[in-house]
Design a protein around this motif. Sequence first.
Motif, PDB file in Angstrom:
ATOM      1  N   THR A  47     -31.770 -17.571 -18.308  1.00 20.30           N
ATOM      2  CA  THR A  47     -31.995 -18.071 -16.954  1.00 20.30           C
ATOM      3  C   THR A  47     -30.899 -19.055 -16.555  1.00 20.30           C
ATOM      4  O   THR A  47     -30.226 -19.631 -17.410  1.00 20.30           O
ATOM      5  N   GLY A  48     -30.761 -19.259 -15.263  1.00 19.64           N
ATOM      6  CA  GLY A  48     -29.779 -20.206 -14.753  1.00 19.64           C
ATOM      7  C   GLY A  48     -30.400 -21.574 -14.572  1.00 19.64           C
ATOM      8  O   GLY A  48     -31.621 -21.738 -14.643  1.00 19.64           O
ATOM      9  N   LEU A  50     -30.829 -23.278 -11.981  1.00 22.24           N
ATOM     10  CA  LEU A  50     -31.576 -23.501 -10.736  1.00 22.24           C
ATOM     11  C   LEU A  50     -32.817 -22.622 -10.674  1.00 22.24           C
ATOM     12  O   LEU A  50     -33.399 -22.418  -9.625  1.00 22.24           O
ATOM     13  N   GLN A  51     -33.227 -22.078 -11.837  1.00 19.47           N
ATOM     14  CA  GLN A  51     -34.352 -21.152 -11.868  1.00 19.47           C
ATOM     15  C   GLN A  51     -35.629 -21.837 -12.318  1.00 19.47           C
ATOM     16  O   GLN A  51     -35.614 -22.622 -13.267  1.00 19.47           O
ATOM     17  N   ASP A  52     -36.730 -21.504 -11.655  1.00 16.58           N
ATOM     18  CA  ASP A  52     -38.039 -21.972 -12.085  1.00 16.58           C
ATOM     19  C   ASP A  52     -38.356 -21.307 -13.428  1.00 16.58           C
ATOM     20  O   ASP A  52     -38.509 -20.092 -13.494  1.00 16.58           O
ATOM     21  N   ARG A  55     -41.320 -18.806 -13.707  1.00 17.66           N
ATOM     22  CA  ARG A  55     -41.312 -17.506 -13.025  1.00 17.66           C
ATOM     23  C   ARG A  55     -39.967 -16.841 -13.194  1.00 17.66           C
ATOM     24  O   ARG A  55     -39.051 -17.049 -12.409  1.00 17.66           O
ATOM     25  N   GLN A  57     -38.064 -13.068 -14.059  1.00 17.94           N
ATOM     26  CA  GLN A  57     -38.265 -11.625 -14.096  1.00 17.94           C
ATOM     27  C   GLN A  57     -37.906 -11.099 -15.489  1.00 17.94           C
ATOM     28  O   GLN A  57     -36.928 -11.546 -16.080  1.00 17.94           O
ATOM     29  N   ASP A 125     -52.018 -24.433 -12.923  1.00 20.88           N
ATOM     30  CA  ASP A 125     -51.256 -23.774 -13.981  1.00 20.88           C
ATOM     31  C   ASP A 125     -51.104 -24.716 -15.175  1.00 20.88           C
ATOM     32  O   ASP A 125     -50.035 -25.256 -15.424  1.00 20.88           O
ATOM     33  N   GLY A 220     -48.328 -26.217 -10.215  1.00 20.47           N
ATOM     34  CA  GLY A 220     -47.976 -24.866  -9.789  1.00 20.47           C
ATOM     35  C   GLY A 220     -48.545 -24.462  -8.446  1.00 20.47           C
ATOM     36  O   GLY A 220     -48.323 -23.350  -7.996  1.00 20.47           O
ATOM     37  N   VAL A 221     -49.279 -25.349  -7.777  1.00 23.59           N
ATOM     38  CA  VAL A 221     -49.851 -25.026  -6.466  1.00 23.59           C
ATOM     39  C   VAL A 221     -49.072 -25.777  -5.388  1.00 23.59           C
ATOM     40  O   VAL A 221     -48.985 -26.998  -5.430  1.00 23.59           O
ATOM     41  N   GLU A 222     -48.498 -25.044  -4.438  1.00 28.12           N
ATOM     42  CA  GLU A 222     -47.698 -25.660  -3.370  1.00 28.12           C
ATOM     43  C   GLU A 222     -48.588 -26.522  -2.476  1.00 28.12           C
ATOM     44  O   GLU A 222     -49.684 -26.114  -2.103  1.00 28.12           O
ATOM     45  N   TRP A 248     -35.107 -26.822  -9.092  1.00 35.54           N
ATOM     46  CA  TRP A 248     -35.652 -25.499  -8.764  1.00 35.54           C
ATOM     47  C   TRP A 248     -36.925 -25.549  -7.931  1.00 35.54           C
ATOM     48  O   TRP A 248     -37.433 -24.517  -7.508  1.00 35.54           O
ATOM     49  N   ASN A 249     -37.483 -26.729  -7.675  1.00 35.13           N
ATOM     50  CA  ASN A 249     -38.660 -26.823  -6.805  1.00 35.13           C
ATOM     51  C   ASN A 249     -38.242 -26.550  -5.369  1.00 35.13           C
ATOM     52  O   ASN A 249     -37.119 -26.855  -4.983  1.00 35.13           O
ATOM     53  N   SER A 250     -39.176 -26.003  -4.575  1.00 38.25           N
ATOM     54  CA  SER A 250     -38.842 -25.798  -3.166  1.00 38.25           C
ATOM     55  C   SER A 250     -38.659 -27.166  -2.524  1.00 38.25           C
ATOM     56  O   SER A 250     -39.408 -28.098  -2.797  1.00 38.25           O
TER      57      SER A 250
ATOM     58  N   ILE B 279     -25.813 -13.836 -11.209  1.00 41.56           N
ATOM     59  CA  ILE B 279     -27.099 -14.436 -11.565  1.00 41.56           C
ATOM     60  C   ILE B 279     -28.184 -14.078 -10.558  1.00 41.56           C
ATOM     61  O   ILE B 279     -29.368 -14.123 -10.849  1.00 41.56           O
ATOM     62  N   ASN B 333     -33.522 -17.794  -8.730  1.00 40.31           N
ATOM     63  CA  ASN B 333     -34.794 -18.505  -8.594  1.00 40.31           C
ATOM     64  C   ASN B 333     -35.689 -17.761  -7.606  1.00 40.31           C
ATOM     65  O   ASN B 333     -35.545 -17.893  -6.395  1.00 40.31           O
ATOM     66  N   VAL B 336     -38.854 -19.408  -4.493  1.00 39.60           N
ATOM     67  CA  VAL B 336     -38.799 -19.738  -3.074  1.00 39.60           C
ATOM     68  C   VAL B 336     -38.572 -18.482  -2.235  1.00 39.60           C
ATOM     69  O   VAL B 336     -39.384 -18.123  -1.389  1.00 39.60           O
TER      70      VAL B 336
END
Lengths: 297, 473
Positions: A47-48, A50-52, A55, A57, A125, A220-222, A248-250, B279, B333, B336
């Motif tokens: 993962t990078g 900036l990734q959550d 979540r 893939q 979560d 985990g809940v917005e 990575w959070n919105s 990425i 990511n 979002v």
Amino acid sequence: MKRLIFIFFSLLSLAAHADLKVLATVPEWGALAQEIGGKHADVFIATGGLQDPHRVQARPSLIARARNADLVVATGAELEIGWLPIILRNSGNPRVQPGQPGNFEAARAVRMLEVPTRLDRADGDVHAGGNPHIHTDPRNILKVGEALTARMAQLDAANASSYRANFKDFAERWKAAMAKWEASAAPLRGLHVVTQHKAFPYLYDWLGIVEVATLEPKPGVEPAVSYLSQVMNDVATQKPRMVIRAAWNSPQPTEWFSEHAHIPGVVLPFTVGGSNQAKDLFSLFDDTVAQLLRVSN
Amino acid sequence: MHRASLSVLAACGVLASLPAQAANNDLKSLREEIAQMRQAYEQRINALEARLIKAESTADSAQTVARQTAVQQTSVQQTLAQQPMVQQAAMPTQSNRFNPEMSLILMGSYNNLKQDPNAYQITGFVPTMGEVGPGSRGFSLGESELVLSANIDPNWRGTATIALAPEGEVEVEEAFFQSLGLGNGFNLKGGRFYSGIGYMNEQHAHAWDFADAPLAYKAFLGNQLGEDGVQIRWLAPTDMFLEFGAEVGRGRAFPGADNNKNGVSQGAVFAHLGGDAGISNAWRVGLSWLGSSPKDRSFDDTDSLGNDVSNSFSGKSRMWVVDGVWKWSPDGNSTVRNFKLQGEYFKRREDGTLASSACGGCAADYNSDQSGWYVQGLYQFMPRWRAGLRHDALKSGTVDIGLVNNGTLSLADFPQLAAHDPKRNTVMLDYSPSEYTRFRLQFARDKSGLGATDNQLFLQYIFSLGAHGAHSF
């Protein structure tokens, strides 16, 4: 001719076994495995920055990497539960399955915080093993590094001494850096903050920062705007000095809170690659401490 | 009497004046006492804190030391097994600690359908006898799925997915064992499983991005192809994802016909290629072939006189599937914003004989050459919210019925096979307040049946309880 063929095959096998192939689920463990492995480790990071990490893939490329990996380095504590099991099961690689030496979980090497006393999805979560974001405390990096070095030395005995030497060198530089961070972060002790997602309890535990509220109603809940204003009223008396989110959070909840509560919003890199400054483990903490100090002054 | 009451009064007076005199002294001593107590407690708390810190640090170092020696002395496997044992040693053994992971999916919907769902058909295509219709009108419960899975031993894993239909039927959707320890990229699966052909076939309905399957899946696979058999996959040792698979089975469902025959009645081979592009992008493409030899695969129709008749096909069914999926998310990511594009193309040829009860079971040559495709895009425009668009198209192509060519029956005796190119357009909006909850609103304009456009509105919920499932790409 026979000798030529023999040399050719031994060269082939050398090429195939020269490196310890490591698949790291998140950048922090990839960086740590690289520090320990040096030139003997071929590290691929799933993962990078900036990734959550919750979540991700189960990308085909990750299955391909897991198939050839000698070691999978994961956080554990169910952080990767939504994707890693699929990758491992489809990899056709028995060496990296859970319970095998080729499957390393960092969370087993540290003391977990926020271990829930009850397990109910009504609490959001939650992770049964405790909060999985352990790497935000540099003391944990050291503990995980120690366990990881032992594991890498076990899997690749030929290079064991090199791994131990690399870690010894890393640990010395790391301890010196920790002393420096702790000294410069001393003014942060007792600071009241609000956090968007429970991503930093280990960081706060290390620096003595006090989290007075989180913006997510449950992990985990917005949050909705109505909830944000409720939090704002509830913590007004506690006088939080800043609102913090991981890269990575919105961005919206922290921005809203910052604007309405009139306190600065801080984006922490969270992991290697989470900001332009956080290029490795050292600069990750350099940047984290600098960001916190910048707004607290 | 008087004296007594006087002395009581006097005593009361003395008592009442006592506190007033003693108040100053008492308050002073009380304050001192409290101060002493506070001091004592603070000392004790400090001492306790110090002891706690000391205990923690020794526990930590003891742990590390224990771990180090364990790692050095024994294999890691044993260490991991020992850790919980040490903690739980005092607890009585509970046999249920080895229970499988369990999850339950609850699904249901409110459907508003312009056309009668009982008359639903995909004109131009042999009916699959599967549950391909749009469901009931009004409120209806969907399938409830119970999933149990666990490692069986170090080498095998077992999974069972039991579907509880709202009518009360229980169907085993999947029940298979899967290898964990074959190595060299090999994976073996056996039992009942969803076939590896195409992209969507292996996914369970609750993981679909729309409330129903694409028309091509309905027409060519009766929604989804499940197989009783064995499957072997091999993953190439390359950095790019390259996978080959083959499976054989009984052909218990469409396009097979459960032949009551020893050996193999249906088989498939497939190959998948995938990788990353930077990425932000990931992709996978696939090519699959499915061959089946159904015997007496029957379907009901109405002949030109309006009588119910039964037709049956025996012969070979051959199908190619090309599939592709591409996923994008900024910096990888997907929380979002993210985008997913997927499409599949099916081409099927069937060769054999078709018999009809309309002429007392007479039979003649039959062959068909048909195709279909769909493409769909999903866009998550903000956390929790996704919008989707799907286009379906089928081509009935050429259908050559010997019984019609030789004049025994007419085309009007096979209304199901009338030339028709079904089409459907679908829009979808879904909202997932948490990972375990999804609400979906979907509208489709469905031209599956000849001359009957159906407007379908679905309001669907999908809840998942229990173990956190892992989703494939």
